[in-house]
Design a protein around this motif. Sequence first.
Motif, PDB file in Angstrom:
ATOM      1  N   GLY A 166      68.908  21.318  -0.112  1.00 31.12           N
ATOM      2  CA  GLY A 166      70.227  21.040   0.445  1.00 31.12           C
ATOM      3  C   GLY A 166      70.375  19.604   0.899  1.00 31.12           C
ATOM      4  N   VAL A 167      69.330  19.084   1.535  1.00 27.34           N
ATOM      5  CA  VAL A 167      69.361  17.692   1.977  1.00 27.34           C
ATOM      6  C   VAL A 167      69.452  16.745   0.794  1.00 27.34           C
ATOM      7  CG1 VAL A 167      67.974  15.888   3.090  1.00 27.34           C
ATOM      8  CG2 VAL A 167      68.188  18.138   4.160  1.00 27.34           C
ATOM      9  N   TRP A 168      68.849  17.143  -0.322  1.00 23.60           N
ATOM     10  CA  TRP A 168      68.841  16.304  -1.527  1.00 23.60           C
ATOM     11  C   TRP A 168      70.141  16.465  -2.325  1.00 23.60           C
ATOM     12  CZ3 TRP A 168      64.993  17.333  -6.145  1.00 23.60           C
ATOM     13  CH2 TRP A 168      65.166  16.351  -7.120  1.00 23.60           C
ATOM     14  N   VAL A 169      70.272  17.563  -3.060  1.00 28.06           N
ATOM     15  CA  VAL A 169      71.425  17.709  -3.955  1.00 28.06           C
ATOM     16  C   VAL A 169      72.684  18.156  -3.219  1.00 28.06           C
ATOM     17  CG1 VAL A 169      69.965  18.150  -5.944  1.00 28.06           C
ATOM     18  CG2 VAL A 169      70.754  20.073  -4.587  1.00 28.06           C
ATOM     19  N   GLY A 170      72.517  18.895  -2.117  1.00 24.55           N
ATOM     20  CA  GLY A 170      73.685  19.301  -1.342  1.00 24.55           C
ATOM     21  C   GLY A 170      74.405  18.108  -0.745  1.00 24.55           C
ATOM     22  N   THR A 171      73.643  17.161  -0.217  1.00 27.33           N
ATOM     23  CA  THR A 171      74.244  15.953   0.350  1.00 27.33           C
ATOM     24  C   THR A 171      74.966  15.150  -0.720  1.00 27.33           C
ATOM     25  OG1 THR A 171      72.523  15.861   2.044  1.00 27.33           O
ATOM     26  CG2 THR A 171      73.775  13.844   1.643  1.00 27.33           C
ATOM     27  N   LEU A 172      74.343  15.021  -1.884  1.00 28.58           N
ATOM     28  CA  LEU A 172      74.982  14.308  -2.984  1.00 28.58           C
ATOM     29  C   LEU A 172      76.308  14.965  -3.360  1.00 28.58           C
ATOM     30  CD1 LEU A 172      74.975  12.197  -5.260  1.00 28.58           C
ATOM     31  CD2 LEU A 172      73.649  13.823  -6.635  1.00 28.58           C
ATOM     32  N   ALA A 173      76.322  16.283  -3.459  1.00 27.15           N
ATOM     33  CA  ALA A 173      77.554  16.992  -3.802  1.00 27.15           C
ATOM     34  C   ALA A 173      78.643  16.741  -2.770  1.00 27.15           C
ATOM     35  CB  ALA A 173      77.269  18.492  -3.933  1.00 27.15           C
ATOM     36  N   VAL A 174      78.279  16.779  -1.501  1.00 27.86           N
ATOM     37  CA  VAL A 174      79.263  16.559  -0.439  1.00 27.86           C
ATOM     38  C   VAL A 174      79.857  15.160  -0.525  1.00 27.86           C
ATOM     39  CG1 VAL A 174      79.576  16.368   2.066  1.00 27.86           C
ATOM     40  CG2 VAL A 174      78.271  18.273   1.110  1.00 27.86           C
ATOM     41  N   ILE A 195      67.355   9.577   2.400  1.00 24.48           N
ATOM     42  CA  ILE A 195      67.603  10.991   2.647  1.00 24.48           C
ATOM     43  C   ILE A 195      67.243  11.808   1.410  1.00 24.48           C
ATOM     44  CG2 ILE A 195      69.397  12.693   3.177  1.00 24.48           C
ATOM     45  CD1 ILE A 195      70.857  10.445   4.695  1.00 24.48           C
ATOM     46  N   ALA A 196      67.669  11.293   0.242  1.00 29.22           N
ATOM     47  CA  ALA A 196      67.383  11.997  -1.008  1.00 29.22           C
ATOM     48  C   ALA A 196      65.882  12.088  -1.255  1.00 29.22           C
ATOM     49  CB  ALA A 196      68.069  11.278  -2.171  1.00 29.22           C
ATOM     50  N   MET A 197      65.179  11.001  -1.008  1.00 30.58           N
ATOM     51  CA  MET A 197      63.739  10.996  -1.267  1.00 30.58           C
ATOM     52  C   MET A 197      62.999  11.956  -0.342  1.00 30.58           C
ATOM     53  SD  MET A 197      62.733   7.083  -2.340  1.00 30.58           S
ATOM     54  CE  MET A 197      63.606   6.252  -1.011  1.00 30.58           C
ATOM     55  N   SER A 198      63.421  12.027   0.917  1.00 28.22           N
ATOM     56  CA  SER A 198      62.770  12.966   1.839  1.00 28.22           C
ATOM     57  C   SER A 198      63.042  14.404   1.417  1.00 28.22           C
ATOM     58  CB  SER A 198      63.247  12.723   3.266  1.00 28.22           C
ATOM     59  OG  SER A 198      64.641  12.975   3.388  1.00 28.22           O
ATOM     60  N   GLY A 199      64.288  14.689   0.997  1.00 25.42           N
ATOM     61  CA  GLY A 199      64.612  16.032   0.523  1.00 25.42           C
ATOM     62  C   GLY A 199      63.860  16.383  -0.739  1.00 25.42           C
ATOM     63  N   ALA A 200      63.794  15.427  -1.682  1.00 26.12           N
ATOM     64  CA  ALA A 200      63.099  15.669  -2.944  1.00 26.12           C
ATOM     65  C   ALA A 200      61.608  15.891  -2.716  1.00 26.12           C
ATOM     66  CB  ALA A 200      63.324  14.493  -3.891  1.00 26.12           C
ATOM     67  N   ALA A 201      61.013  15.114  -1.811  1.00 29.87           N
ATOM     68  CA  ALA A 201      59.591  15.279  -1.514  1.00 29.87           C
ATOM     69  C   ALA A 201      59.317  16.659  -0.909  1.00 29.87           C
ATOM     70  CB  ALA A 201      59.129  14.181  -0.562  1.00 29.87           C
ATOM     71  N   THR A 202      60.221  17.103  -0.043  1.00 29.36           N
ATOM     72  CA  THR A 202      60.073  18.431   0.555  1.00 29.36           C
ATOM     73  C   THR A 202      60.168  19.519  -0.504  1.00 29.36           C
ATOM     74  OG1 THR A 202      61.053  17.638   2.629  1.00 29.36           O
ATOM     75  CG2 THR A 202      61.024  20.016   2.268  1.00 29.36           C
ATOM     76  N   VAL A 203      61.140  19.379  -1.406  1.00 23.66           N
ATOM     77  CA  VAL A 203      61.302  20.347  -2.495  1.00 23.66           C
ATOM     78  C   VAL A 203      60.041  20.402  -3.356  1.00 23.66           C
ATOM     79  CG1 VAL A 203      62.543  20.804  -4.645  1.00 23.66           C
ATOM     80  CG2 VAL A 203      63.815  20.228  -2.584  1.00 23.66           C
TER      81      VAL A 203
END
Length: 288
Positions: A166-174, A195-203
């Motif tokens: 959500g932090v990764w692709v959800g933020t981008l969508a918003v 933000i995207a990199m932290s979300g992607a790393a978590t995923v």
Amino acid sequence: MEPAIALEAAAKAAVYAGLLVAIGACAVHWLLLPRVAGDVDPDVAGALDRSIAGLTLTSAAIVFVATLLRVWTHSVSAFGMDESASVESLRTIALESQWGAQWHWHGVAAAALLAAAVANRARRTAAWPVASLAVLAFCIVLPLLGHASGDPVHVTLHAVHVLGAGVWVGTLAVVLIVARDAAIRLALLRRFAPIAMSGAATVAAAGLVMSWWYLGAFSNLWTTGYGWMLALKVALVGSVAVCGGVNWQMLRGAAAPDDRWRPLIAIEVVLAVAVVLATSVLTETAHP
């Protein structure tokens, strides 16, 4: 794919899509808008925040409706299409089955998220913190109807995996939905990379651990239906990451809005939708 499984996967995909956007809305509010405070007029930032609150309400409504719909789709799996919509079948699934006992948590969390989103849209005091807590609560209960059910460690890791997505692709969508002005969209996207990199790393981290748990043996990756679907999801996630990296490089050097990066961002969003669909099917597929 059997029609009953396809229906269950479709309802689950709607839940995932709504939840990811809701997570993204919270991430934009708490993480992204403060980063562009010096670049965006306060009135514009306030309008963006109100638009994000409205989008949160829409996504919460999708989650709520899809959560209710899952009772019927599961009834189709249990009793067949002809008997699925009867009051007795729905009551059995929702109130008497073991599946229903876990679904109750989904229903409560979805209702809480919708109520918080309504309050947030009405600009009530402390609405954003409450809405954010409701989003987090739904992430926690989401794995209760899936492969992680019954194991607190698995449930926790699944919740972290969904939060990262959500932090990764959800933020981008918003950002793409609410930022209509090209200059404002560029400002937001340029601050989005960390933000995207932290979300992607978590995923990636949570996904690797869960893949090891459920795959069992590496050979199952190409010898089982679950493995094939998992490989497809990994390929799609990797493609999203590649598109995101290229977009970041292009946006980092952009001094003004232009059209060079729009096709890749569109591709990134389409691939992200494909990941959601693949995930919904994967979670309905028995693992080895």
